[in-house]
Write a protein that holds these residues in place. Structure first.
Motif, mmCIF file in Angstrom:
data_model
loop_
_atom_site.group_PDB
_atom_site.id
_atom_site.type_symbol
_atom_site.label_atom_id
_atom_site.label_comp_id
_atom_site.label_asym_id
_atom_site.label_seq_id
_atom_site.Cartn_x
_atom_site.Cartn_y
_atom_site.Cartn_z
ATOM 1 N N GLY A 69 26.942 54.029 48.266
ATOM 2 C CA GLY A 69 27.038 55.711 48.063
ATOM 3 C C GLY A 69 25.585 55.405 48.514
ATOM 4 N N ASN A 74 20.127 55.532 51.218
ATOM 5 C CA ASN A 74 18.713 56.079 50.684
ATOM 6 C C ASN A 74 17.821 54.920 50.640
ATOM 7 O OD1 ASN A 74 18.532 58.832 50.337
ATOM 8 N ND2 ASN A 74 18.403 58.735 47.881
ATOM 9 N N HIS A 91 15.365 61.688 43.946
ATOM 10 C CA HIS A 91 15.651 60.744 42.984
ATOM 11 C C HIS A 91 15.441 59.872 42.891
ATOM 12 C CE1 HIS A 91 19.785 58.328 41.809
ATOM 13 N NE2 HIS A 91 19.655 59.176 41.034
ATOM 14 N N ASN A 131 19.138 67.526 41.947
ATOM 15 C CA ASN A 131 20.322 66.872 41.007
ATOM 16 C C ASN A 131 20.610 67.236 39.766
ATOM 17 O OD1 ASN A 131 18.398 65.180 41.239
ATOM 18 N ND2 ASN A 131 18.988 63.443 39.726
ATOM 19 N N THR A 158 22.965 64.362 48.436
ATOM 20 C CA THR A 158 24.601 63.367 47.708
ATOM 21 C C THR A 158 24.731 64.546 46.726
ATOM 22 O OG1 THR A 158 23.484 61.565 47.277
ATOM 23 C CG2 THR A 158 24.398 61.980 45.760
ATOM 24 N N GLN A 159 24.003 65.450 46.197
ATOM 25 C CA GLN A 159 24.880 66.695 45.337
ATOM 26 C C GLN A 159 25.205 67.743 46.241
ATOM 27 O OE1 GLN A 159 24.729 66.657 42.290
ATOM 28 N NE2 GLN A 159 23.730 64.883 41.747
ATOM 29 N N LYS A 182 30.541 62.308 43.958
ATOM 30 C CA LYS A 182 30.357 63.481 43.919
ATOM 31 C C LYS A 182 30.730 64.800 44.104
ATOM 32 C CE LYS A 182 25.707 61.854 42.025
ATOM 33 N NZ LYS A 182 25.596 61.758 40.778
HETATM 34 N N1 PMP Z 1 20.604 61.189 45.345
HETATM 35 C C1 PMP Z 1 21.170 62.063 44.317
HETATM 36 C C2 PMP Z 1 20.838 63.339 44.708
HETATM 37 C C3 PMP Z 1 21.668 61.572 43.146
HETATM 38 O O1 PMP Z 1 22.564 62.531 42.114
HETATM 39 C C4 PMP Z 1 22.585 60.360 42.546
HETATM 40 C C5 PMP Z 1 23.595 60.772 42.128
HETATM 41 N N2 PMP Z 1 22.796 60.651 40.613
HETATM 42 C C6 PMP Z 1 21.926 59.425 43.813
HETATM 43 C C7 PMP Z 1 21.178 60.073 44.858
HETATM 44 C C8 PMP Z 1 22.507 58.308 44.160
HETATM 45 O O2 PMP Z 1 23.705 58.027 44.122
HETATM 46 P P1 PMP Z 1 24.785 56.766 43.153
HETATM 47 O O3 PMP Z 1 24.034 56.504 41.827
HETATM 48 O O4 PMP Z 1 26.400 57.006 43.476
HETATM 49 O O5 PMP Z 1 24.450 55.733 44.513
#
Ligand code: PMP
Length: 363
Positions: A69, A74, A91, A131, A158-159, A182
């Motif tokens: 994910g 990141n 994030h 986000n 991600t968003q 997402k």
């Molecule tokens: N980056 C952003 C901008 C997010 O919104 C999120 C999830 N809230 C993440 C990273 C992390 O994603 P994940 O929990 O699926 O690893």
């Protein structure tokens, strides 16, 4: 009635993505690293998914690495370099993974490219869309500045991925993070795009999966779901966004008609499904709880920081006091929401806001 309006936290899996992953749980369960027929079948499905994902963002298949994910993607990016600049509204999987200089957005939640300054920096990381407040950053311009300065440009998309057009070529992106859940794929799967020619250290060690850079047996069903969900999201984006935008604007106008309510973040440069709104004298957490009891799922702050009492770092970065940040809630719609659901939300939010204000005033 039940209304799910927390799609920035996670989305319902698309039916096509769900159907596509089922055969890989029991019928075709071979390990894609095995050289027998069952393994080859899985391997071919994974490579076809890799190509689908690459095509959706204008990349080459060998530039896509499967991860668990965006958090992992990141973390991987930040491990690849010593000197980073990022922004105050990233994030926590960026902000908690590295101590580095931080750029602040303007009060609308936009990172202004003029504010970027580089001094011995190896990598700049700016999220594509936020986000919490949904603001969309000038990624192409920032990518261009980085390219001209010889700096690697990473974006946490991600968003944005599956919601607005993202193309690594047009947008001058060198590295990109994404999470499938997402955009209607399975949870616990995502990818990292890393442009050919950029040195990427191994994330962890073991087998030779992912060209030796990310060891561990691949999650075949989840990978398949991600590719199908992304393709369908991209193909239907225009049509779905038209619907989402019209529902969002209707809801937003009605909520802003409640006295002493304020939109957080830029209204125009914003994801089509996002509302982040503050109601004076209404604690966001309480509003979320009583709406939940009425079947409406929204969020206060970002889901990842709910549960901790700290007010949102994003809202504070755009100048809100801790008090005002705690009076804010986030509503994130999807193409599955209906007009009836929007009406139900409007009447219940109105009602709950005045109820919470009235019990506060008698305290
Ligand atoms: N980056 C952003 C901008 C997010 O919104 C999120 C999830 N809230 C993440 C990273 C992390 O994603 P994940 O929990 O699926 O690893």
């Amino acid at each position: 009635m039940r209304v799910y309006a927390d799609n920035a936290a996670t989305t319902r899996m698309r039916e096509s993505a769900y159907n596509a992953m089922i055969p890989y749980l029991r019928a075709n369960y071979g390990n894609p690293s095995s050289i027998h027929e069952d393994g080859i079948k899985s391997h071919e499905a994974v490579e076809s998914a890799r190509k689908t994902i690459a095509d959706c963002i204008g990349a080459n298949p060998n530039e896509i690495y499967f991860t668990s994910g965006a958090t992992e993607s990141n973390n991987w990016v930040l491990r690849s370099t010593q000197s980073v600049i990022t922004t105050a509204i990233e994030h926590s999987s960026i902000l908690n993974a590295v101590k580095c200089p931080i750029i602040y957005p303007n009060q609308n939640g936009i990172i202004v490219p003029d504010r970027l300054f580089f001094n011995n920096v190896g990598l700049v990381s700016v999220m594509y869309a936020n986000n919490e407040i949904g603001t969309i950053q000038p990624i192409r311009e920032i990518g261009n500045i980085c390219r001209e300065s010889g700096i690697i440009f990473h974006t946490d998309a991600t968003q944005a991925i599956g919601h607005i057009p993202v193309n690594v070529e047009n947008d001058n992106i060198d590295m990109l993070s994404a999470s499938a859940h997402k955009f209607g794929g399975a949870k616990g799967i995502g990818f990292l795009y890393c442009r050919n020619g950029i040195e990427l250290p191994s994330f962890h060690f073991g087998g030779s999966q992912e060209r030796g850079k990310r060891a561990g047996t691949l999650n075949v069903p989840a990978i398949i779901s991600m590719a199908v969900a992304l393709k369908e999201s991209v193909e239907n984006m225009e049509k779905e966004n038209e619907k989402v935008l019209s529902l969002r604007n209707c809801l937003l106008d009605e909520l802003l008609a409640i006295p002493d309510s304020y939109l957080n973040g830029d209204r125009k440069r914003r994801l089509p499904n996002n509302i982040n709104i503050q109601f004076d004298d209404v604690e966001g957490e309480s509003l979320v709880q009583i709406l939940s009891a009425r079947g409406i799922m929204i969020s206060s702050g970002s889901a990842c920081s709910s549960g901790s009492l700290q007010s949102s770092h994003v809202l504070r970065a755009i100048g809100l006091t801790g008090g005002r940040a705690n009076e804010s809630v986030r509503i994130t719609l999807s193409h599955e929401n209906t007009e009836e659901e929007i009406d139900y939300m409007i009447s219940n939010i109105r009602d709950c806001v005045s109820h919470l204000r009235s019990i506060r005033s008698v305290r």
